[in-house]
Write an enzyme that holds these catalytic residues in place. Structure first.
Site, PDB file in Angstrom:
ATOM      1  N   ARG A  18      -7.881  -3.478  13.659  1.00 56.30           N
ATOM      2  CA  ARG A  18      -8.572  -4.497  12.858  1.00 56.30           C
ATOM      3  C   ARG A  18      -9.932  -4.842  13.451  1.00 56.30           C
ATOM      4  O   ARG A  18     -10.935  -4.909  12.741  1.00 56.30           O
ATOM      5  CB  ARG A  18      -7.704  -5.761  12.761  1.00 56.30           C
ATOM      6  CG  ARG A  18      -8.284  -6.822  11.836  1.00 56.30           C
ATOM      7  CD  ARG A  18      -7.370  -8.028  11.722  1.00 56.30           C
ATOM      8  NE  ARG A  18      -7.811  -8.930  10.672  1.00 56.30           N
ATOM      9  CZ  ARG A  18      -7.524  -8.795   9.392  1.00 56.30           C
ATOM     10  NH1 ARG A  18      -6.779  -7.774   8.985  1.00 56.30           N
ATOM     11  NH2 ARG A  18      -7.981  -9.660   8.502  1.00 56.30           N
TER      12      ARG A  18
ATOM     13  N   SER B 247      -2.310  -1.091   9.670  1.00 55.75           N
ATOM     14  CA  SER B 247      -1.334  -0.151  10.240  1.00 55.75           C
ATOM     15  C   SER B 247      -1.574   1.280   9.759  1.00 55.75           C
ATOM     16  O   SER B 247      -0.795   2.172  10.091  1.00 55.75           O
ATOM     17  CB  SER B 247       0.093  -0.591   9.887  1.00 55.75           C
ATOM     18  OG  SER B 247       0.270  -0.672   8.481  1.00 55.75           O
ATOM     19  N   GLY B 248      -2.631   1.497   8.971  1.00 56.30           N
ATOM     20  CA  GLY B 248      -2.954   2.848   8.505  1.00 56.30           C
ATOM     21  C   GLY B 248      -2.202   3.283   7.275  1.00 56.30           C
ATOM     22  O   GLY B 248      -1.966   4.476   7.070  1.00 56.30           O
TER      23      GLY B 248
ATOM     24  N   ASP C 239      -5.949  -4.710  -4.763  1.00 54.09           N
ATOM     25  CA  ASP C 239      -6.650  -4.773  -6.047  1.00 54.09           C
ATOM     26  C   ASP C 239      -5.979  -5.741  -7.017  1.00 54.09           C
ATOM     27  O   ASP C 239      -6.515  -6.008  -8.101  1.00 54.09           O
ATOM     28  CB  ASP C 239      -6.731  -3.387  -6.686  1.00 54.09           C
ATOM     29  CG  ASP C 239      -7.779  -2.502  -6.018  1.00 54.09           C
ATOM     30  OD1 ASP C 239      -8.808  -3.039  -5.582  1.00 54.09           O
ATOM     31  OD2 ASP C 239      -7.552  -1.280  -5.924  1.00 54.09           O
TER      32      ASP C 239
END
Length: 309
Positions: A165, A29-30, A60
């Site tokens: 995507r 979704s940016g 991460d």
């Protein structure tokens, strides 16, 4: 000029003066691009300098994989889009270290090797005054939400996220086939959004339709963060469609002129109260077209295991 906000926007700064902004939203979704634009605007408005803004990524904080997990990864059956895939204890520990001003290491997950390492921060590095934390499940766990000073949700249409995507995956150095991308989306990504991510939107202080295209939202959040950090009116950001427009924003949304025209027609970001009336019309998004899968647990149609609080 002061920006008036609803009474519900009553944030308080921790004693360490570290302001943590959490940004959630569906996959692709940016979110990271939105965070980078926001950091750039905070720097331009002199709220923070480049050494005092830290961007953290939820991906991460994936758990260390066992040998059994690696077999599932190799066969495409390991679900990286499930809350159980993340190390919530490590995340809470890192966030506490940030608030207490003693952060020395941050995790880094290598997607090529599927291994996590801990990176040591340079001893002479400036301590951050603003931390942006982005990821699909940023608003999922209560104990993580309690450590955030501002909670945002980027609301981008399902079809747009799927297009993003596919475009991203096929452009990688070792691209997946479109068939594999769609299978992964239907098996893991879409159910994760319906079961966990979309429901977490209710915890957001500000919901941002269209993500990085919503220029007024970036302006409002930048100005409000400046207010909360005690900056003077003169340091407020200028209009984004001016000559000092964000270079990152121009790269993501096209020429500055087109950004300006879309900004004029863009609605302001919604608070939780303002979107309540629209939830009924969007109820179809809350059910998945495929059975729930808990691949980490090795079963289908199972109830999800909430993260222990």
């Amino acid at each position: 000029m002061s920006i008036a906000l609803p009474a519900s926007f009553s944030y308080s700064l921790p004693s360490s003066r570290v302001f943590i902004i959490g940004l959630a939203g569906g996959a692709d979704s940016g979110k990271e691009a939105f965070c980078r634009v926001l950091i750039e605007q905070l720097q331009k408005s002199q709220v923070v300098d480049s050494s005092k803004a830290l961007l953290l990524h939820l991906h991460d904080f994936y758990k260390e994989l066992t040998d059994e997990d690696r077999v599932r990864v190799a066969t495409g059956l390991y679900n990286f889009d499930h809350p159980d895939a993340f190390d919530w204890d490590l995340l809470a520990e890192v966030m506490d270290e940030i608030n207490e001003g003693r952060l020395t290491k941050v995790p880094k997950f290598d997607f090529a090797t599927k291994r996590r390492t801990m990176e040591v921060r340079p001893k002479d590095a400036e301590y951050p005054s603003v931390v942006l934390f982005e990821g699909i499940f940023v608003l999922y766990s209560q104990r993580i939400r309690e450590r955030l000073n501002m909670k945002l949700f980027v609301d981008v249409d399902d079809d747009a996220r799927l297009v993003n995507r596919v475009s991203r995956k096929v452009a990688e150095s070792n691209p997946d086939s479109v068939d594999h991308i769609l299978t992964e989306y239907v098996r893991f990504v879409k159910p994760a959004f319906d079961d966990f991510i979309q429901p977490s939107k209710k915890w957001a202080d500000i919901i941002i339709p269209r993500g990085i295209e919503n220029v007024p939202a970036i302006e409002l959040i930048t100005a409000h963060t400046a207010d909360l950090l005690g900056r003077a009116t003169s340091t407020r950001p200028s209009r984004m469609n001016s000559s000092s427009s964000s270079t990152v924003l121009q790269e993501m949304t096209g020429e500055a002129s087109s950004v300006s025209s879309s900004a004029c027609a863009s609605p302001r970001p919604h608070s939780k109260a303002s979107i309540a009336h629209s939830e009924g019309s969007r109820s179809s998004m809350n059910s998945s077209p495929v059975p729930r899968r808990d691949v980490l647990g090795g079963s289908t149609d199972s109830l999800f295991k909430p993260v222990p609080e």
